[in-house]
Design a protein around this motif. Structure first.
Motif, mmCIF file in Angstrom:
data_model
loop_
_atom_site.group_PDB
_atom_site.id
_atom_site.type_symbol
_atom_site.label_atom_id
_atom_site.label_comp_id
_atom_site.label_asym_id
_atom_site.label_seq_id
_atom_site.Cartn_x
_atom_site.Cartn_y
_atom_site.Cartn_z
ATOM 1 N N ALA A 32 0.839 -1.205 0.000
ATOM 2 C CA ALA A 32 0.000 0.000 0.000
ATOM 3 C C ALA A 32 0.872 1.253 0.000
ATOM 4 O O ALA A 32 0.549 2.242 -0.667
ATOM 5 C CB ALA A 32 -0.927 -0.007 1.214
ATOM 6 N N TRP A 33 1.999 1.196 0.722
ATOM 7 C CA TRP A 33 2.903 2.349 0.728
ATOM 8 C C TRP A 33 3.482 2.581 -0.674
ATOM 9 O O TRP A 33 3.532 3.715 -1.138
ATOM 10 C CB TRP A 33 4.031 2.157 1.741
ATOM 11 C CG TRP A 33 4.907 3.365 1.804
ATOM 12 C CD1 TRP A 33 4.691 4.488 2.553
ATOM 13 C CD2 TRP A 33 6.089 3.615 1.041
ATOM 14 N NE1 TRP A 33 5.685 5.408 2.305
ATOM 15 C CE2 TRP A 33 6.553 4.900 1.384
ATOM 16 C CE3 TRP A 33 6.811 2.880 0.106
ATOM 17 C CZ2 TRP A 33 7.700 5.453 0.835
ATOM 18 C CZ3 TRP A 33 7.956 3.427 -0.453
ATOM 19 C CH2 TRP A 33 8.377 4.709 -0.081
ATOM 20 N N LEU A 34 3.885 1.516 -1.322
ATOM 21 C CA LEU A 34 4.433 1.662 -2.679
ATOM 22 C C LEU A 34 3.405 2.281 -3.624
ATOM 23 O O LEU A 34 3.750 3.139 -4.439
ATOM 24 C CB LEU A 34 4.905 0.316 -3.233
ATOM 25 C CG LEU A 34 6.212 -0.209 -2.684
ATOM 26 C CD1 LEU A 34 6.483 -1.612 -3.230
ATOM 27 C CD2 LEU A 34 7.378 0.726 -3.018
ATOM 28 N N GLU A 41 -1.820 10.473 -0.694
ATOM 29 C CA GLU A 41 -2.063 9.434 0.317
ATOM 30 C C GLU A 41 -0.783 8.912 0.959
ATOM 31 O O GLU A 41 -0.834 8.056 1.851
ATOM 32 C CB GLU A 41 -2.818 8.264 -0.327
ATOM 33 C CG GLU A 41 -4.158 8.645 -0.927
ATOM 34 C CD GLU A 41 -5.090 9.238 0.112
ATOM 35 O OE1 GLU A 41 -5.169 8.696 1.239
ATOM 36 O OE2 GLU A 41 -5.731 10.261 -0.190
ATOM 37 N N GLU A 42 0.346 9.445 0.531
ATOM 38 C CA GLU A 42 1.628 8.906 1.005
ATOM 39 C C GLU A 42 1.773 8.991 2.527
ATOM 40 O O GLU A 42 2.202 8.032 3.157
ATOM 41 C CB GLU A 42 2.794 9.624 0.326
ATOM 42 C CG GLU A 42 4.147 9.089 0.739
ATOM 43 C CD GLU A 42 5.280 9.779 0.011
ATOM 44 O OE1 GLU A 42 5.986 9.094 -0.730
ATOM 45 O OE2 GLU A 42 5.445 11.015 0.187
ATOM 46 N N ARG A 43 1.429 10.108 3.125
ATOM 47 C CA ARG A 43 1.611 10.248 4.573
ATOM 48 C C ARG A 43 0.755 9.236 5.333
ATOM 49 O O ARG A 43 1.228 8.603 6.273
ATOM 50 C CB ARG A 43 1.299 11.656 5.050
ATOM 51 C CG ARG A 43 1.543 11.768 6.558
ATOM 52 C CD ARG A 43 1.571 13.170 7.063
ATOM 53 N NE ARG A 43 1.808 13.183 8.478
ATOM 54 C CZ ARG A 43 2.976 13.429 9.049
ATOM 55 N NH1 ARG A 43 4.023 13.677 8.312
ATOM 56 N NH2 ARG A 43 3.098 13.435 10.356
ATOM 57 N N THR A 46 2.354 5.955 4.950
ATOM 58 C CA THR A 46 3.587 5.910 5.727
ATOM 59 C C THR A 46 3.272 5.665 7.197
ATOM 60 O O THR A 46 3.916 4.834 7.851
ATOM 61 C CB THR A 46 4.384 7.218 5.559
ATOM 62 O OG1 THR A 46 4.705 7.391 4.176
ATOM 63 C CG2 THR A 46 5.666 7.200 6.370
ATOM 64 N N GLU A 47 2.289 6.366 7.717
ATOM 65 C CA GLU A 47 1.886 6.174 9.114
ATOM 66 C C GLU A 47 1.413 4.740 9.355
ATOM 67 O O GLU A 47 1.753 4.124 10.372
ATOM 68 C CB GLU A 47 0.804 7.176 9.496
ATOM 69 C CG GLU A 47 1.318 8.597 9.562
ATOM 70 C CD GLU A 47 0.215 9.642 9.675
ATOM 71 O OE1 GLU A 47 -0.975 9.306 9.485
ATOM 72 O OE2 GLU A 47 0.559 10.813 9.949
ATOM 73 N N ALA A 48 0.647 4.200 8.415
ATOM 74 C CA ALA A 48 0.158 2.821 8.545
ATOM 75 C C ALA A 48 1.320 1.829 8.487
ATOM 76 O O ALA A 48 1.358 0.858 9.263
ATOM 77 C CB ALA A 48 -0.858 2.520 7.446
#
Length: 119
Positions: A32-34, A41-43, A46-48
């Motif tokens: 999901a981060w990639l 939605e990156e932040r 990243t938090e997840a």
């Protein structure tokens, strides 16, 4: 997030995904981060990812306890369990704090860079 940090993170996330020792939940968060990398939605991604890493990256003392157990002998075999124990003991003596598997090492690097990842 700075481009240099994003490139670093991408390399570590790719290492997570390539590791046989990476659990499914962490693989999902990494994937999901990639997908979110470089987007609005990156932040959130990243938090997840960081939350999942905090749950999944194992302290080396826990790993060492497993390597010394009968369960490790059953899983890896006596010789491999002994070799892993020796490797983990050496890493612990050198000051390593996290499990020595590829997934935990990549995850630990990301956790150490948490502030940069969230900036």
């Amino acid at each position: 997030m700075k481009d240099e940090t994003r490139k670093f993170a991408e390399g570590k996330v790719q290492a997570l995904l390539a590791s046989d020792s990476c659990c499914n939940e962490l693989k999902e968060a990494a994937g999901a981060w990639l997908k979110a990398k470089g987007t609005a939605e990156e932040r959130t991604a990243t938090e997840a990812l960081l939350r999942e890493l905090e749950e999944d990256v194992v302290p080396l003392t826990d790993t060492l306890a497993f390597f010394r157990s009968e369960d490790a002998v059953k899983y890896f075999g006596k010789d491999k369990a002994a070799a892993l124990t020796a490797e983990a003991e050496k890493a612990l003596a050198a000051g390593e704090k996290y499990c020595i598997c590829d997934a935990c090492q990549a995850g630990a690097a990301l956790l150490k860079a948490k502030d940069a990842l969230l900036s």
